[in-house]
Design a protein around this motif. Structure first.
Motif, mmCIF file in Angstrom:
data_model
loop_
_atom_site.group_PDB
_atom_site.id
_atom_site.type_symbol
_atom_site.label_atom_id
_atom_site.label_comp_id
_atom_site.label_asym_id
_atom_site.label_seq_id
_atom_site.Cartn_x
_atom_site.Cartn_y
_atom_site.Cartn_z
ATOM 1 N N ALA A 257 0.834 -1.210 0.000
ATOM 2 C CA ALA A 257 0.000 0.000 0.000
ATOM 3 C C ALA A 257 0.861 1.249 0.000
ATOM 4 N N ARG A 258 1.936 1.215 0.751
ATOM 5 C CA ARG A 258 2.818 2.386 0.855
ATOM 6 C C ARG A 258 3.546 2.646 -0.459
ATOM 7 N N THR A 259 4.084 1.589 -1.056
ATOM 8 C CA THR A 259 4.841 1.769 -2.303
ATOM 9 C C THR A 259 3.927 2.171 -3.457
ATOM 10 N N PHE A 260 2.732 1.586 -3.509
ATOM 11 C CA PHE A 260 1.793 1.947 -4.582
ATOM 12 C C PHE A 260 1.417 3.420 -4.481
ATOM 13 N N ASN A 261 1.185 3.885 -3.274
ATOM 14 C CA ASN A 261 0.820 5.291 -3.079
ATOM 15 C C ASN A 261 1.924 6.216 -3.567
ATOM 16 N N LEU A 262 3.172 5.872 -3.256
ATOM 17 C CA LEU A 262 4.296 6.712 -3.663
ATOM 18 C C LEU A 262 4.472 6.717 -5.180
ATOM 19 N N VAL A 263 4.387 5.540 -5.809
ATOM 20 C CA VAL A 263 4.525 5.460 -7.268
ATOM 21 C C VAL A 263 3.373 6.196 -7.948
ATOM 22 N N LEU A 264 2.184 6.098 -7.377
ATOM 23 C CA LEU A 264 1.022 6.798 -7.938
ATOM 24 C C LEU A 264 1.212 8.316 -7.860
ATOM 25 N N ILE A 265 1.810 8.789 -6.765
ATOM 26 C CA ILE A 265 2.107 10.222 -6.641
ATOM 27 C C ILE A 265 3.086 10.652 -7.728
ATOM 28 N N ARG A 266 4.129 9.834 -7.959
ATOM 29 C CA ARG A 266 5.092 10.145 -9.023
ATOM 30 C C ARG A 266 4.378 10.218 -10.379
ATOM 31 N N HIS A 279 5.344 1.576 -17.126
ATOM 32 C CA HIS A 279 6.107 1.168 -15.935
ATOM 33 C C HIS A 279 5.178 1.039 -14.727
ATOM 34 N N LEU A 280 4.235 1.981 -14.636
ATOM 35 C CA LEU A 280 3.242 1.925 -13.562
ATOM 36 C C LEU A 280 2.386 0.666 -13.675
ATOM 37 N N TYR A 281 1.986 0.318 -14.900
ATOM 38 C CA TYR A 281 1.170 -0.883 -15.129
ATOM 39 C C TYR A 281 1.928 -2.141 -14.705
ATOM 40 N N ASP A 282 3.177 -2.257 -15.121
ATOM 41 C CA ASP A 282 3.983 -3.431 -14.762
ATOM 42 C C ASP A 282 4.149 -3.538 -13.253
ATOM 43 N N PHE A 283 4.416 -2.402 -12.606
ATOM 44 C CA PHE A 283 4.593 -2.402 -11.146
ATOM 45 C C PHE A 283 3.305 -2.826 -10.448
ATOM 46 N N THR A 284 2.184 -2.260 -10.882
ATOM 47 C CA THR A 284 0.892 -2.551 -10.259
ATOM 48 C C THR A 284 0.561 -4.032 -10.327
ATOM 49 N N ASN A 285 0.964 -4.685 -11.406
ATOM 50 C CA ASN A 285 0.671 -6.107 -11.568
ATOM 51 C C ASN A 285 1.665 -7.010 -10.830
ATOM 52 N N GLN A 286 2.614 -6.397 -10.126
ATOM 53 C CA GLN A 286 3.548 -7.178 -9.306
ATOM 54 C C GLN A 286 3.207 -7.135 -7.825
ATOM 55 N N ILE A 287 2.203 -6.346 -7.477
ATOM 56 C CA ILE A 287 1.839 -6.209 -6.068
ATOM 57 C C ILE A 287 0.371 -6.574 -5.861
ATOM 58 N N THR A 288 0.030 -6.851 -4.609
ATOM 59 C CA THR A 288 -1.355 -7.177 -4.253
ATOM 60 C C THR A 288 -1.817 -6.201 -3.180
ATOM 61 N N LEU A 289 -2.815 -5.407 -3.531
ATOM 62 C CA LEU A 289 -3.322 -4.398 -2.611
ATOM 63 C C LEU A 289 -4.570 -4.891 -1.893
ATOM 64 N N GLU A 290 -4.667 -4.564 -0.615
ATOM 65 C CA GLU A 290 -5.873 -4.847 0.151
ATOM 66 C C GLU A 290 -6.626 -3.536 0.380
ATOM 67 N N LYS A 291 -7.911 -3.559 0.091
ATOM 68 C CA LYS A 291 -8.730 -2.355 0.135
ATOM 69 C C LYS A 291 -8.728 -1.705 1.520
ATOM 70 N N GLU A 292 -8.775 -2.540 2.566
ATOM 71 C CA GLU A 292 -8.846 -2.025 3.935
ATOM 72 C C GLU A 292 -7.595 -1.248 4.313
ATOM 73 N N ILE A 293 -6.465 -1.610 3.723
ATOM 74 C CA ILE A 293 -5.204 -0.940 4.045
ATOM 75 C C ILE A 293 -4.941 0.225 3.098
ATOM 76 N N ALA A 294 -5.199 0.004 1.810
ATOM 77 C CA ALA A 294 -4.895 1.032 0.801
ATOM 78 C C ALA A 294 -5.883 2.191 0.819
ATOM 79 N N GLY A 295 -7.123 1.932 1.231
ATOM 80 C CA GLY A 295 -8.158 2.954 1.156
ATOM 81 C C GLY A 295 -8.928 2.854 -0.153
#
Length: 372
Positions: A257-266, A279-295
């Motif tokens: 959740a923390r890394t996705f937020n930072l990359v999204l800000i960039r 690059h954002l698409y490739d990164f996003t598909n390498q992580i698993t986000l949980e709604k309760e944590i990410a918002g």
């Protein structure tokens, strides 16, 4: 001399500010320090200034890179050539109060801390309002931070920056807490993420004051126009993720959740959105986000990016999401406005009743009738 703190100063293109920085370090009340200045192949007269100061103070050690490598690698050079019990990183266009290092060092020794930090950071320079120059409360104590809870908005928070604290050198070496060999990116945030995972003893002393200079032509000031910086940020975040995977850390879901937020800000601030999107698409598909944590907002963005490889498709779905969000916001505003009008009218109707209980009872009956 028994060196208590090694002060590491990466130097690159800071000729107008370097003397102020060096003066603040050589005049520290804690004298048992060494000052390691890493000239990162600076194109201006910074090296001449370093040589001038080294002649006046034998605690200054100059190391010159043969090519420009960036902040992280320059700091690594400093760590590897340091002899102090603790390490401090100071940016060469900033400066510190004369008791900055002594305050942090005394607290570190008091609590046997691996890291001691301050939140007393004063912004100054170009386009800084006077109200930005606030002094943080002067408190001291032990702290405890983790990837699950970094104690944001409390005295215990360390902040992501590397220069507002001192580190026990053995702690950095033992946990392999060096910077990635990348020229620019979110190197402070990446190191901070790894620090949050490892076992550590931390403390704070907000009597220590750091003066942070804001420049329009600084690294942070030009980040929106630097595509490589954005791409490097993803590489840095992936390095943190790999670190957590090696540790088999269950808390990796918080890191995602923390890394996705930072990359999204960039992504949101770069002027090269279409080029960066793949690059954002490739990164996003390498992580698993949980709604309760990410918002909800970030999770919705995550789902849209993950399902749309093409930038044009992302733009279409993002517009639909924004339209829905705007509609919901406007609906809530209309409902709030309607409720205010209704409450005002009801108050006008019942105001003449002298007994409060009867007045409240009538108000409830009217509201029930309207809602039905």
């Amino acid at each position: 001399m028994n060196i208590k703190v090694s002060v590491i100063i990466p130097v690159y293109n800071v000729e107008p500010y370097l003397k102020e920085c060096l003066d603040s370090v050589i005049n520290q009340t804690l004298k048992e320090i060494e000052i390691i200045c890493v000239d990162d192949f600076s194109p201006d007269n910074s090296h001449k200034i370093l040589e001038e100061y080294a002649k006046k103070d034998n605690r200054i050690k100059i190391i010159k890179h043969k090519e420009n490598q960036g902040l992280g690698p320059a700091r690594n050079t400093g760590i590897k050539n340091s002899n102090g019990e603790y390490i401090s990183f100071i940016d060469s266009d900033d400066y510190i109060k004369n008791d900055f290092i002594e305050n942090l060092y005394n607290t570190a020794k008091k609590y046997d801390s691996d890291i001691t930090s301050t939140l007393n950071i004063i912004l100054f320079g170009e386009n800084i309002e006077k109200n930005k120059k606030k002094i943080f409360r002067h408190t001291e104590g032990k702290s405890s931070v983790s990837i699950e809870d970094d104690k944001w908005y409390t005295d215990e928070c360390m902040s992501v920056t590397v220069w507002n604290r001192i580190y026990k050198k053995d702690f950095l070496i033992k946990n392999d807490l060096f910077f990635m060999n990348i020229k620019s990116g979110a190197e402070d945030e990446e190191l901070y993420q790894r620090i949050l995972l490892v076992n550590k003893k931390t403390s704070y002393n907000h009597k220590a004051i750091y003066y942070y200079r804001k420049r329009n032509n600084s690294i942070m000031g030009t980040i929106s126009k630097d595509l490589n910086n954005a791409i490097n940020t993803i590489a840095l975040m992936l390095n943190s993720i790999e670190f957590y995977k090696k540790q088999k850390a269950e808390s990796i879901k918080y890191l995602y959740a923390r890394t996705f937020n930072l990359v999204l800000i960039r992504f949101n601030i770069t002027v090269y959105k279409e080029d960066f999107y793949k690059h954002l698409y490739d990164f996003t598909n390498q992580i698993t986000l949980e709604k309760e944590i990410a918002g909800e907002i970030n999770y919705a963005q995550y789902q849209i990016i993950k399902l749309n490889k093409e930038y044009k498709n992302y733009i279409l779905y993002k517009k639909i999401l924004d339209d829905i969000s705007n509609y919901a916001d406007n609906l809530n505003k209309d409902l709030n406005k309607k409720n205010k009008i209704i409450n005002t009218l009801i108050n006008k109707i019942v105001w003449f009743i002298p007994i409060r209980n009867l007045r409240d009872s009538l108000r409830k009956k009217i509201l029930k009738y309207i809602n039905s």
